[in-house]
Design a protein around this motif. Sequence first.
Motif, PDB file in Angstrom:
ATOM      1  N   ARG A  17       0.794  16.866   4.665  1.00 16.93           N
ATOM      2  CA  ARG A  17       0.987  17.428   3.119  1.00 16.93           C
ATOM      3  C   ARG A  17       0.853  19.095   3.000  1.00 16.93           C
ATOM      4  NH1 ARG A  17       2.419  13.182   0.170  1.00 16.93           N
ATOM      5  NH2 ARG A  17       1.005  13.322  -1.652  1.00 16.93           N
ATOM      6  N   VAL A  58       6.221   5.728   2.298  1.00 13.03           N
ATOM      7  CA  VAL A  58       6.144   4.397   2.098  1.00 13.03           C
ATOM      8  C   VAL A  58       5.332   4.057   0.814  1.00 13.03           C
ATOM      9  CG1 VAL A  58       5.087   2.403   2.926  1.00 13.03           C
ATOM     10  CG2 VAL A  58       5.825   4.197   4.671  1.00 13.03           C
ATOM     11  N   ASN A  59       6.167   3.413  -0.043  1.00 14.36           N
ATOM     12  CA  ASN A  59       5.715   2.901  -1.323  1.00 14.36           C
ATOM     13  C   ASN A  59       5.358   3.804  -2.331  1.00 14.36           C
ATOM     14  OD1 ASN A  59       6.318   0.159  -0.875  1.00 14.36           O
ATOM     15  ND2 ASN A  59       4.422   0.099   0.409  1.00 14.36           N
ATOM     16  N   GLU A  60       5.074   5.240  -2.082  1.00 12.79           N
ATOM     17  CA  GLU A  60       4.826   6.220  -2.764  1.00 12.79           C
ATOM     18  C   GLU A  60       5.686   6.525  -4.217  1.00 12.79           C
ATOM     19  OE1 GLU A  60       2.591  10.728  -2.607  1.00 12.79           O
ATOM     20  OE2 GLU A  60       4.384  10.239  -1.728  1.00 12.79           O
ATOM     21  N   ALA A  78       0.098  12.431   8.626  1.00 16.38           N
ATOM     22  CA  ALA A  78       0.460  12.317   7.104  1.00 16.38           C
ATOM     23  C   ALA A  78      -0.397  13.388   6.584  1.00 16.38           C
ATOM     24  CB  ALA A  78       0.479  11.062   6.690  1.00 16.38           C
ATOM     25  N   TYR A 112      -2.239  -2.255   6.728  1.00 16.24           N
ATOM     26  CA  TYR A 112      -0.722  -2.428   6.268  1.00 16.24           C
ATOM     27  C   TYR A 112      -0.151  -1.824   7.611  1.00 16.24           C
ATOM     28  CZ  TYR A 112       3.569  -2.022   3.452  1.00 16.24           C
ATOM     29  OH  TYR A 112       4.860  -2.306   2.835  1.00 16.24           O
ATOM     30  N   LEU A 141      -1.562   8.117  10.100  1.00 15.00           N
ATOM     31  CA  LEU A 141      -2.250   8.360   8.681  1.00 15.00           C
ATOM     32  C   LEU A 141      -2.811  10.085   8.814  1.00 15.00           C
ATOM     33  CD1 LEU A 141      -3.968   5.279   8.010  1.00 15.00           C
ATOM     34  CD2 LEU A 141      -2.020   6.031   7.024  1.00 15.00           C
ATOM     35  N   VAL A 200       1.031  -1.300  -0.144  1.00 17.70           N
ATOM     36  CA  VAL A 200       0.073   0.117   0.124  1.00 17.70           C
ATOM     37  C   VAL A 200       0.854   1.280  -0.092  1.00 17.70           C
ATOM     38  CG1 VAL A 200      -2.005   1.234   1.127  1.00 17.70           C
ATOM     39  CG2 VAL A 200      -1.608  -1.249   1.324  1.00 17.70           C
ATOM     40  N   GLU A 201       0.383   2.256  -0.711  1.00 19.12           N
ATOM     41  CA  GLU A 201       1.197   3.474  -0.679  1.00 19.12           C
ATOM     42  C   GLU A 201       0.702   4.331   0.249  1.00 19.12           C
ATOM     43  OE1 GLU A 201       1.630   5.752  -4.419  1.00 19.12           O
ATOM     44  OE2 GLU A 201       2.082   3.738  -5.467  1.00 19.12           O
ATOM     45  N   ILE A 202       1.811   4.999   1.133  1.00 23.57           N
ATOM     46  CA  ILE A 202       0.980   5.801   2.125  1.00 23.57           C
ATOM     47  C   ILE A 202       1.878   7.109   2.079  1.00 23.57           C
ATOM     48  CG2 ILE A 202       0.683   5.924   4.738  1.00 23.57           C
ATOM     49  CD1 ILE A 202       1.006   2.913   4.849  1.00 23.57           C
ATOM     50  N   PRO A 203       1.063   7.983   1.336  1.00 19.37           N
ATOM     51  CA  PRO A 203       1.817   9.439   1.208  1.00 19.37           C
ATOM     52  C   PRO A 203       2.111  10.013   2.612  1.00 19.37           C
ATOM     53  CG  PRO A 203      -0.340   8.898  -0.293  1.00 19.37           C
ATOM     54  CD  PRO A 203      -0.119   7.744   0.737  1.00 19.37           C
ATOM     55  N   ALA A 205      -4.395   1.131   4.071  1.00 17.78           N
ATOM     56  CA  ALA A 205      -3.198   1.700   4.725  1.00 17.78           C
ATOM     57  C   ALA A 205      -3.018   1.417   6.276  1.00 17.78           C
ATOM     58  CB  ALA A 205      -3.275   3.195   4.562  1.00 17.78           C
TER      59      ALA A 205
END
Lengths: 250, 446
Positions: free
Chosen positions: B414, A142-144, B410, B392, B407, A88-91, B389
């Motif tokens: 941004r 992560v994965n992004e 995060a 994960y 999350l 999973v991409e976790i921006p 996510a």
Amino acid sequence: MLSIKNLHARVEGREILKGLDLEVKAGEVHAIMGPNGSGKSTLVHILAGRDGYEVTAGSVTYLGMDLLSMPPEERARAGVFLAFQYPVEIPGVNNVYLLKAAYNAIRKQRGEPQMDAMDFLTVVKAKMQFMGIDPSFLNRAVNEGFSGGEKKRNEILQMLVLEPRLALLDETDSGLDIDALKIVAQGINKLRSPEHAMVMVTHYQRLLDYVQPDVVHVLADGRIIKSGDKQLALELERRGYDWVLAEAAA
Amino acid sequence: MNAVAEALRPYTEGFAALTSAHADKAPWLINLRRDAFAHFTAQGFPGEREEDWKYTSLRPLEKRRFVSTQSIPEQIQPALLEPVLLCEQPAYKLIFINGRYAPALSDAVDGVSGLRITELSTSLKHDARSLQPWLTPETIWKRDSFTALNTAFLQDGVLIECDADVHLELPLQLIFVSHQQPQPGACYPRILLKLGARSQATVIETYYGLVGSANFTASVTQVLLDDSASLEHMHIHRESPGDFHVSRVAIDLQRASSYTSHTFNLGGLWIRTDLQARLQAPQARTVFNGLYTVNGRQHVDNHTCIEHLSPETRSDELYHGIIGGHAHAVFNGKVIVAKHAVKTDAAQSNNNLLLSRGAEIDTKPELEIYADDVQCSHGATIGQLDKQALFYLRSRGIDEQSARDMLMEAFAYRLIERIAAPELRAYAARQVNQVLPGMTAVMEQS
């Protein structure tokens, strides 16, 4: 180490696992092969604790614990690791932050002291080098924006850092070119030891050329219908699944 | 007395008291106040039928009786301001308490060549004429009740003028403190900011409520950027759970000038901000960044408007919202591209995280494009924390609460990462981190 007995499970009302049995001992590497839709991914997801699956019968015992009653984070801290087929991409969450949080959560569980940032970086950097991952990756999310191969390598890097007792690899070989496959296999082999066990879900024999399994299983229609040594994988590669299915039906 | 007049009564009484004090000497100023107040009473507060106020009810504001603050407020302990003080780097600070300048808490900014800072209370007394171009009806938004109200009651604020080619080394921090009073009060700060050609500055406008404050602030900020001037402008809202604030920010940009805003709505009971940029000449560009986090019964409304009035102008806008409890957030992003403003490049995005069933967001992009050959994009999303996510992270040993926090941070981060200077980024992160941890702790499990 892992004992699965008569496992039945449903997804959205549809029965996927229909009485699956599997025994994995410490030090063993098991490969699970089988046609599409046979329940391979469902099995590893249930073991890792993903929700959305309803277990209707059977039991899973891991190191003497009732695995199915534990939330995913407790399983991880007890040494279960899932390498995702689609990481999973976790921006906004950076790699080193996640790795360190995961590493320290597991150490805490074991009653070991937290590792400070500098020591941790030393450990990670060595493993990154081993996996052929560029140091700049640590501060990326992560994965992004990772390519398919980078994501898979990242999964194996996490595995090497966290050193799980039981690693579940969900089609880790899919989408890899031959060079990436070799590196990923090298990572998997590095973790092999008498204390660690692995369950690898794969479609192809290809990965098994580099990671030699102790046992190969064929999973079809929610049950393991045949088990053998690595010769079985070669035979499946040559002949396909039809003969095994026919044999099981007979 | 009807309901409308009743709602306006505290202001009518306050205005009568203000004018009877005969503090103003300049006839134009006396007339300006009178005109502005007549304007305000004629229009009253905007109603929900007005498109711009569709999702924000003024009832909570109308129901309260805010006394228009006259007296100079008492002093406060400087330590009380530490949570919002920029301490990551040296800065000039100007402190206002309930809208009035507090010299004892502020830095005397002198010796910076080409920079003049004047508190408006002084200007109004001795040199009102210097303010005339800023306050006369041509330069204010005549149709806006709150700007009219601010103009009528104008008592204090600051005028910051930078000559051409001045690079301010240190940021300027303006802190507007809302301080508990015997009766909740209204205050009307005015911030006037002008950068000469090729000048550069960083200004942090912070609104901070001390424990127990329940006041109303109607602030107006006007920014003029001359050719190639550049301003980094932070707006930090950390009002108390009882505070009301209507904030108007209007920016005029000349050729190749650049304006960047970072808005952080992290507090208050009822907050409405309007940010309006006019790109008047070619190559002007603006970046609007915003983060709002609301919880409990908070209401936060961000209205932005970017007018591309000239060719080859650019704008880039990103707002993120985190909404929990029974809070209500509103985002309205208007972009206007005038007929001759060809080669305009405008991007807008608004993303929202809803943490609970009772949380509400109304988001609306509004594009009015009258030119051909332009690039305009917009998008809005509303969602919950990504379940994939979350799994994960949990599958890596992170407990559920920490995974949610991670999350959410995060998502907020941004916006922080869009701040270029590391010190300001650290400051913004500190502000956000003082508010965020409470968000998931009370969230409903979905």
